[in-house]
Design a protein around this motif. Structure first.
Motif, PDB file in Angstrom:
ATOM      1  N   PRO A  71      44.955  12.216  36.307  1.00  0.00           N
ATOM      2  CA  PRO A  71      43.668  12.987  36.408  1.00  0.00           C
ATOM      3  C   PRO A  71      43.899  14.077  37.523  1.00  0.00           C
ATOM      4  O   PRO A  71      44.126  14.052  38.623  1.00  0.00           O
ATOM      5  N   LEU A  72      42.864  15.161  37.074  1.00  0.00           N
ATOM      6  CA  LEU A  72      42.817  16.393  37.853  1.00  0.00           C
ATOM      7  C   LEU A  72      42.445  16.157  39.312  1.00  0.00           C
ATOM      8  O   LEU A  72      42.855  16.573  40.253  1.00  0.00           O
ATOM      9  N   ASP A  73      41.347  15.289  39.655  1.00  0.00           N
ATOM     10  CA  ASP A  73      40.854  15.128  40.932  1.00  0.00           C
ATOM     11  C   ASP A  73      41.877  14.237  41.669  1.00  0.00           C
ATOM     12  O   ASP A  73      41.565  14.006  42.904  1.00  0.00           O
ATOM     13  N   ASP A  74      42.697  13.826  41.144  1.00  0.00           N
ATOM     14  CA  ASP A  74      43.964  12.857  42.002  1.00  0.00           C
ATOM     15  C   ASP A  74      44.651  13.940  42.864  1.00  0.00           C
ATOM     16  O   ASP A  74      45.355  13.435  43.603  1.00  0.00           O
ATOM     17  N   VAL A  75      44.696  14.934  42.226  1.00  0.00           N
ATOM     18  CA  VAL A  75      45.451  15.936  42.856  1.00  0.00           C
ATOM     19  C   VAL A  75      45.037  17.058  43.599  1.00  0.00           C
ATOM     20  O   VAL A  75      45.193  17.604  44.577  1.00  0.00           O
ATOM     21  N   LEU A  76      43.881  17.620  42.893  1.00  0.00           N
ATOM     22  CA  LEU A  76      43.052  18.736  43.511  1.00  0.00           C
ATOM     23  C   LEU A  76      41.556  18.470  43.472  1.00  0.00           C
ATOM     24  O   LEU A  76      41.299  18.464  42.211  1.00  0.00           O
ATOM     25  N   GLY A  77      41.034  18.158  44.526  1.00  0.00           N
ATOM     26  CA  GLY A  77      39.473  17.852  44.494  1.00  0.00           C
ATOM     27  C   GLY A  77      38.974  19.341  44.333  1.00  0.00           C
ATOM     28  O   GLY A  77      39.334  20.267  44.557  1.00  0.00           O
ATOM     29  N   PRO A  78      37.597  18.934  43.863  1.00  0.00           N
ATOM     30  CA  PRO A  78      36.685  20.347  43.845  1.00  0.00           C
ATOM     31  C   PRO A  78      36.621  21.199  44.953  1.00  0.00           C
ATOM     32  O   PRO A  78      36.408  22.447  44.871  1.00  0.00           O
ATOM     33  N   ASP A  79      36.560  20.707  46.196  1.00  0.00           N
ATOM     34  CA  ASP A  79      36.293  21.290  47.313  1.00  0.00           C
ATOM     35  C   ASP A  79      37.597  21.304  48.072  1.00  0.00           C
ATOM     36  O   ASP A  79      37.525  21.681  49.608  1.00  0.00           O
ATOM     37  N   ALA A  80      38.941  20.978  47.934  1.00  0.00           N
ATOM     38  CA  ALA A  80      40.063  20.963  48.662  1.00  0.00           C
ATOM     39  C   ALA A  80      40.834  22.070  48.335  1.00  0.00           C
ATOM     40  O   ALA A  80      40.786  22.939  47.498  1.00  0.00           O
ATOM     41  N   ALA A  81      41.689  22.298  49.502  1.00  0.00           N
ATOM     42  CA  ALA A  81      42.397  23.294  49.505  1.00  0.00           C
ATOM     43  C   ALA A  81      43.719  22.982  48.434  1.00  0.00           C
ATOM     44  O   ALA A  81      43.903  21.740  48.244  1.00  0.00           O
ATOM     45  N   PHE A  82      44.334  23.915  47.887  1.00  0.00           N
ATOM     46  CA  PHE A  82      45.318  23.553  46.952  1.00  0.00           C
ATOM     47  C   PHE A  82      46.758  22.993  47.717  1.00  0.00           C
ATOM     48  O   PHE A  82      47.156  23.733  48.540  1.00  0.00           O
ATOM     49  N   PRO A  83      46.961  21.733  47.332  1.00  0.00           N
ATOM     50  CA  PRO A  83      48.212  21.111  47.843  1.00  0.00           C
ATOM     51  C   PRO A  83      49.605  21.735  47.425  1.00  0.00           C
ATOM     52  O   PRO A  83      49.771  21.669  46.250  1.00  0.00           O
ATOM     53  N   GLY A  84      50.483  21.754  48.529  1.00  0.00           N
ATOM     54  CA  GLY A  84      51.736  22.199  48.168  1.00  0.00           C
ATOM     55  C   GLY A  84      52.403  21.352  46.895  1.00  0.00           C
ATOM     56  O   GLY A  84      53.377  21.703  46.315  1.00  0.00           O
ATOM     57  N   SER A  85      52.114  19.870  47.006  1.00  0.00           N
ATOM     58  CA  SER A  85      52.715  19.079  45.868  1.00  0.00           C
ATOM     59  C   SER A  85      52.107  19.172  44.643  1.00  0.00           C
ATOM     60  O   SER A  85      52.522  18.655  43.659  1.00  0.00           O
ATOM     61  N   GLY A  86      51.090  20.083  44.656  1.00  0.00           N
ATOM     62  CA  GLY A  86      50.488  19.798  43.131  1.00  0.00           C
ATOM     63  C   GLY A  86      50.903  21.175  42.191  1.00  0.00           C
ATOM     64  O   GLY A  86      50.618  20.930  41.115  1.00  0.00           O
ATOM     65  N   VAL A  87      51.831  22.045  42.878  1.00  0.00           N
ATOM     66  CA  VAL A  87      52.530  22.909  42.061  1.00  0.00           C
ATOM     67  C   VAL A  87      53.219  22.498  40.888  1.00  0.00           C
ATOM     68  O   VAL A  87      54.178  21.963  41.014  1.00  0.00           O
ATOM     69  N   GLY A  88      52.790  22.757  39.476  1.00  0.00           N
ATOM     70  CA  GLY A  88      53.358  22.564  38.468  1.00  0.00           C
ATOM     71  C   GLY A  88      52.930  21.129  37.953  1.00  0.00           C
ATOM     72  O   GLY A  88      53.788  20.539  36.939  1.00  0.00           O
ATOM     73  N   ARG A  89      52.116  20.420  38.521  1.00  0.00           N
ATOM     74  CA  ARG A  89      51.914  18.795  38.367  1.00  0.00           C
ATOM     75  C   ARG A  89      51.225  18.856  36.948  1.00  0.00           C
ATOM     76  O   ARG A  89      50.278  19.566  36.973  1.00  0.00           O
ATOM     77  N   PRO A  90      51.462  17.986  36.021  1.00  0.00           N
ATOM     78  CA  PRO A  90      50.611  17.678  34.743  1.00  0.00           C
ATOM     79  C   PRO A  90      49.431  16.977  35.267  1.00  0.00           C
ATOM     80  O   PRO A  90      49.405  15.896  35.843  1.00  0.00           O
ATOM     81  N   VAL A  91      48.288  17.558  34.940  1.00  0.00           N
ATOM     82  CA  VAL A  91      47.130  16.896  35.186  1.00  0.00           C
ATOM     83  C   VAL A  91      46.041  16.779  33.997  1.00  0.00           C
ATOM     84  O   VAL A  91      46.283  17.872  32.960  1.00  0.00           O
ATOM     85  N   VAL A  92      45.347  15.687  33.597  1.00  0.00           N
ATOM     86  CA  VAL A  92      44.199  15.780  32.618  1.00  0.00           C
ATOM     87  C   VAL A  92      43.105  16.370  33.085  1.00  0.00           C
ATOM     88  O   VAL A  92      42.473  15.989  34.106  1.00  0.00           O
ATOM     89  N   VAL A  93      42.468  17.328  32.246  1.00  0.00           N
ATOM     90  CA  VAL A  93      41.361  18.028  32.194  1.00  0.00           C
ATOM     91  C   VAL A  93      40.205  17.407  31.377  1.00  0.00           C
ATOM     92  O   VAL A  93      40.430  17.454  30.171  1.00  0.00           O
ATOM     93  N   ARG A  94      39.268  16.891  31.728  1.00  0.00           N
ATOM     94  CA  ARG A  94      38.282  16.324  30.621  1.00  0.00           C
ATOM     95  C   ARG A  94      37.047  16.914  31.270  1.00  0.00           C
ATOM     96  O   ARG A  94      36.648  17.038  32.313  1.00  0.00           O
ATOM     97  N   GLY A  95      36.293  17.462  30.235  1.00  0.00           N
ATOM     98  CA  GLY A  95      34.828  18.053  30.379  1.00  0.00           C
ATOM     99  C   GLY A  95      34.176  18.815  29.315  1.00  0.00           C
ATOM    100  O   GLY A  95      34.398  18.337  28.190  1.00  0.00           O
ATOM    101  N   ALA A  96      33.905  19.990  29.464  1.00  0.00           N
ATOM    102  CA  ALA A  96      32.951  20.876  28.448  1.00  0.00           C
ATOM    103  C   ALA A  96      33.431  21.976  28.732  1.00  0.00           C
ATOM    104  O   ALA A  96      33.598  22.775  29.790  1.00  0.00           O
ATOM    105  N   TRP A  97      33.947  22.797  27.730  1.00  0.00           N
ATOM    106  CA  TRP A  97      34.442  24.308  27.688  1.00  0.00           C
ATOM    107  C   TRP A  97      33.099  25.113  27.886  1.00  0.00           C
ATOM    108  O   TRP A  97      31.869  24.691  27.512  1.00  0.00           O
ATOM    109  N   ASP A  98      33.273  26.156  28.422  1.00  0.00           N
ATOM    110  CA  ASP A  98      32.221  27.270  28.850  1.00  0.00           C
ATOM    111  C   ASP A  98      32.931  28.605  28.254  1.00  0.00           C
ATOM    112  O   ASP A  98      33.327  29.484  28.939  1.00  0.00           O
ATOM    113  N   PRO A  99      32.675  28.706  26.979  1.00  0.00           N
ATOM    114  CA  PRO A  99      33.189  29.962  26.404  1.00  0.00           C
ATOM    115  C   PRO A  99      32.367  31.143  26.816  1.00  0.00           C
ATOM    116  O   PRO A  99      32.966  32.267  26.696  1.00  0.00           O
ATOM    117  N   ALA A 100      31.369  31.172  27.354  1.00  0.00           N
ATOM    118  CA  ALA A 100      30.613  32.268  27.701  1.00  0.00           C
ATOM    119  C   ALA A 100      31.391  33.223  28.987  1.00  0.00           C
ATOM    120  O   ALA A 100      30.968  34.309  29.274  1.00  0.00           O
TER     121      ALA A 100
END
Length: 264
Positions: free
Chosen positions: A61-90
């Motif tokens: 899950p995305l939040d297991d690697v990068l939280g909404p208010d967290a700095a980007f972790p060096g260990s997260g570069v290139g990691r496969p994450v699952v993104v679930r939610g709603a598209w915002d085409p606008a």
């Protein structure tokens, strides 16, 4: 005659009886150079393979690697994450001047408002030859596996902040365009299956009608990765240099008779 004196060593060195030795030296140098180059290529391939191995890990899950208010972790570069939610085409944007197969086009980027954080992460859905040829942004439920990437912050200037074409995928530049918080990075969509699927309506990965994008940032390989191959490359080049040294010494002493004076 005096004019022939400088040419005498050259004639002696190039005498037919010495051609075999000269050719042997050339062959030895060429072989050593090629073997060194081959080992250097093996070293580079091993390091590239290790750097890309992170993209083949099991998605989390995305939040297991990068939280909404967290700095980007060096260990997260290139990691496969699952993104679930709603598209915002606008709020779809297009990142200009992105090459693919010798052509220049755009990245098509649409945010996904992630459940349950309520923050959004930009998703590179794919590549298109131009903004006009890109399909419309998807609507509905988003469920995809993407490769996590850090925000592009090279300082490129957006000459027109009122259009939807941007020079780089900078989260900082995207913040004024949206009414929600953004994660400190983005994901590049892949066609990998989402573990466990998604209940309810059919999820959309957003990649339809677009060419896949290759990630630009991968973690660096360990210093020790394929170090032996790198050392082998230098070893072969040293052998080649030694062959030249021995040939030169033989030429000077045995062919031209220019022996170094011995100790008194």
């Amino acid at each position: 005659m005096p004019t022939d004196a400088p040419a005498m060593p050259a004639r002696r060195a190039l005498a037919p009886r010495y051609w075999g030795v000269h050719l042997l030296m050339v062959a030895a140098v060429v072989v050593c150079a090629l073997l060194g180059r081959w080992q250097l290529g093996v070293w580079h391939d091993h390091r590239t393979s290790q750097a890309a191995s992170v993209t083949h890990q099991a998605p989390v899950p995305l939040d297991d690697v990068l939280g909404p208010d967290a700095a980007f972790p060096g260990s997260g570069v290139g990691r496969p994450v699952v993104v679930r939610g709603a598209w915002d085409p606008a709020h779809t944007v297009y990142v200009a001047d992105r090459p693919r197969d010798g052509r220049t086009g755009v990245w098509v980027v649409t945010p996904v408002v992630v459940t349950p954080s309520g923050s959004a992460i930009p998703v590179v859905r794919g590549w298109a030859p131009s903004k006009e040829e890109a399909p419309a942004g998807p609507k509905g439920t988003a469920s995809l596996v993407g490769l996590l990437q850090p925000s592009e912050d090279t300082g490129a200037t957006d000459t027109d902040t009122h259009d939807d074409v941007i020079p780089e995928l900078s989260v900082t530049d995207l913040l004024p365009r949206a009414s929600y918080d953004l994660y400190g990075g983005y994901v590049v969509a892949t066609d990998r299956s989402v573990p466990g699927g998604t209940a309810g309506s059919t999820p959309i990965d957003g990649m339809a009608g677009l060419a896949p994008v290759t990630v630009e940032h991968l973690p660096g390989a360990d210093t020790s990765t394929a170090l032996r191959n790198l050392l082998y490359a230098f070893q072969w080049w040293i052998f080649g240099a030694f062959a030249v040294f021995m040939w030169w010494r033989w030429l000077q002493e045995d062919v031209l008779g220019r022996r170094s004076p011995g100790p008194r």
